[in-house]
Design an enzyme around this catalytic site. Structure first.
Site, PDB file in Angstrom:
ATOM      1  CB  CYS A  19     -35.395   1.481  20.927  1.00 38.02           C
ATOM      2  SG  CYS A  19     -36.377   2.362  20.100  1.00 38.02           S
ATOM      3  CB  CYS A  56     -26.136   8.015  26.810  1.00 38.88           C
ATOM      4  SG  CYS A  56     -27.477   7.451  25.880  1.00 38.88           S
ATOM      5  CB  CYS A 101     -34.785   4.608  17.602  1.00 43.64           C
ATOM      6  SG  CYS A 101     -34.500   4.907  19.247  1.00 43.64           S
TER       7      CYS A 101
END
Length: 180
Positions: A17, A101, A93
């Site tokens: 998140c 990422c 989220c």
């Protein structure tokens, strides 16, 4: 690629998140308790707040889930050499799901399990606590479904489909269809 052939293996799971102060923290604690020794959970954020939301800790403790040692940390810790290799990475989220990422060692399976942010629900403690309890329940339901999967015996494609399905369960914030 996720190793699904070795029975008795402990699978590493990372919950992401953006702030790593609420939803991912809840998920880490829930899976570590309810994973029946089959999973080792971690959490992190792309822009960690540095502190765990006190309401997350209060809700965990009220449901008898471990809160000691939980901390807000960067996802960079899990992309660094020597970090545990993840088998699964779940974004909880929508902001984190849309970010680029790091490249995770071991090419873990990923899915989006978006849950509404309880930390943004009002200024009164009763409203915040209600929102945190709701997030906790949605995450716990998803984690129960995940922990019940026969991870050792499902092929990668079937497992991906199950992970996406779990992410679409009650409380989903985004109907993203991707899992890898």
């Amino acid at each position: 690629m996720c190793d699904t052939a070795s029975s008795g293996r402990i699978f590493n799971v990372l919950f992401l998140c953006t702030g790593n102060s609420a939803r991912s923290i809840l998920a880490e604690s829930i899976l570590n308790k309810d994973g029946a020794g089959r999973f080792r959970a971690f959490s992190a954020g792309s822009q960690p707040k540095g502190d765990v939301d006190p309401m997350a800790l209060k809700v965990l403790e009220s449901y008898d889930y471990p809160a000691a040692g939980l901390r807000s940390k960067s996802w960079d810790e899990f992309a660094a050499p020597g970090a545990p290799v993840m088998d699964f990475v779940f974004t909880v989220c929508d902001n984190a799901a849309g970010e680029t990422c790091p490249v995770w060692p071991g090419q873990p399976m990923t899915a989006h399990w978006g849950i509404e942010d309880p930390a943004t629900k009002g200024v009164l403690d009763i409203h915040r606590e209600t929102a945190f309890v709701t997030a906790f329940r949605h995450l716990r339901n998803r984690i129960f479904a995940f922990a019940a999967l026969p991870v050792d015996s499902l092929d990668r494609s079937s497992l991906c489909a199950k992970l996406v399905e779990i992410g679409r369960s009650d409380g989903a914030t985004s109907p993203r269809d991707s899992a890898a």
